[in-house]
Design an enzyme around this catalytic site. Sequence first.
Site, PDB file in Angstrom:
ATOM      1  CB  ILE A  11     -24.326 -18.481  -7.255  1.00 48.43           C
ATOM      2  CG1 ILE A  11     -23.107 -19.360  -7.211  1.00 48.43           C
ATOM      3  CG2 ILE A  11     -24.516 -17.877  -8.701  1.00 48.43           C
ATOM      4  CD1 ILE A  11     -22.844 -20.149  -5.968  1.00 48.43           C
ATOM      5  CE  LYS A  89     -23.405 -25.122 -10.372  1.00 46.71           C
ATOM      6  NZ  LYS A  89     -24.891 -25.458 -10.358  1.00 46.71           N
TER       7      LYS A  89
END
Length: 306
Positions: A11, A89
Amino acid sequence: MRIAIAGLGKIARDQHLPAIAADPAFLLAATADPDPRAGAAGVPHFESLEAMLADGPPVDAVAICTPPQSRHRIADAALARGLHVLLEKPPAATLSETAALEARAAASGATLFAAWHSRFAAGVAPARDWLAGRRVLAASIEWREDVRVWHPGQDWIFAAGGLGVFDPGINALSIATHILPGAIHLATAELDIPENREAPVAARLAMRHDGGAAITVELDFLQTGPQTWDIAVETDGGRLLLQRGGAALTLPEGSREGEDREYAGVYARFAELIRGGASEVDIAPLRLVADAFLRGTMRRAAPFTG
């Protein structure tokens, strides 16, 4: 602002590095990851955030993209130095860890931003605007993707604290808690946990909206082929459908689809919070996941091999 990234996984490489490079408010000053090959070209790299803080260049902020199990320790060290912190997150592995980070940020005067990136998908803001003032009658969420594509060989995701299917599922919950007017609470949950793992590979949730509307949630981490990231909301003014993780929006009056600028929105918001001397830590999505683990029926599933 000079920013460092802690955790150079998929990510961070796919989203954070390009977003930082494109945002004039930030300059990538350093990276930290135990893998010595994980650094970015032309930027000092360290095996840990602690090593970077001790021997690295000065930085003003840190984006923490590590697995959630280690996020609290790393974020706490950064906040203790007065650095602004962006949290991928979920913001931490537990609600209590998140609360502790909020307290540390308030004491240090630094900005803490729990970045729910899916809320910055192109269709989310107009969906929220359209739902404002409408009565929600029912809603459904289908979030199905292939863990072997998105998290190849990443055992941490099925370890305790890694969330399993809730790692992607929390993105759906972050959108739902953002666009639906009023609060959401969990009624029941079923979690399918592989015999050789500690976190679920699939889940089914039944939730209720403030106004009494039922919300069903289907999460699956083993879907192959086309991936499904859909949220449908039935209202007294017609049906709303968000697809492609929030990028595509269909309303009674028509459809629209925007380009992927989620992380551009994340970093623009981070810069805005820093300039305003504010923090933003919404725990609503993580609280629903915690409730699912607290109240859910645990079902043993077939062993998972990545």
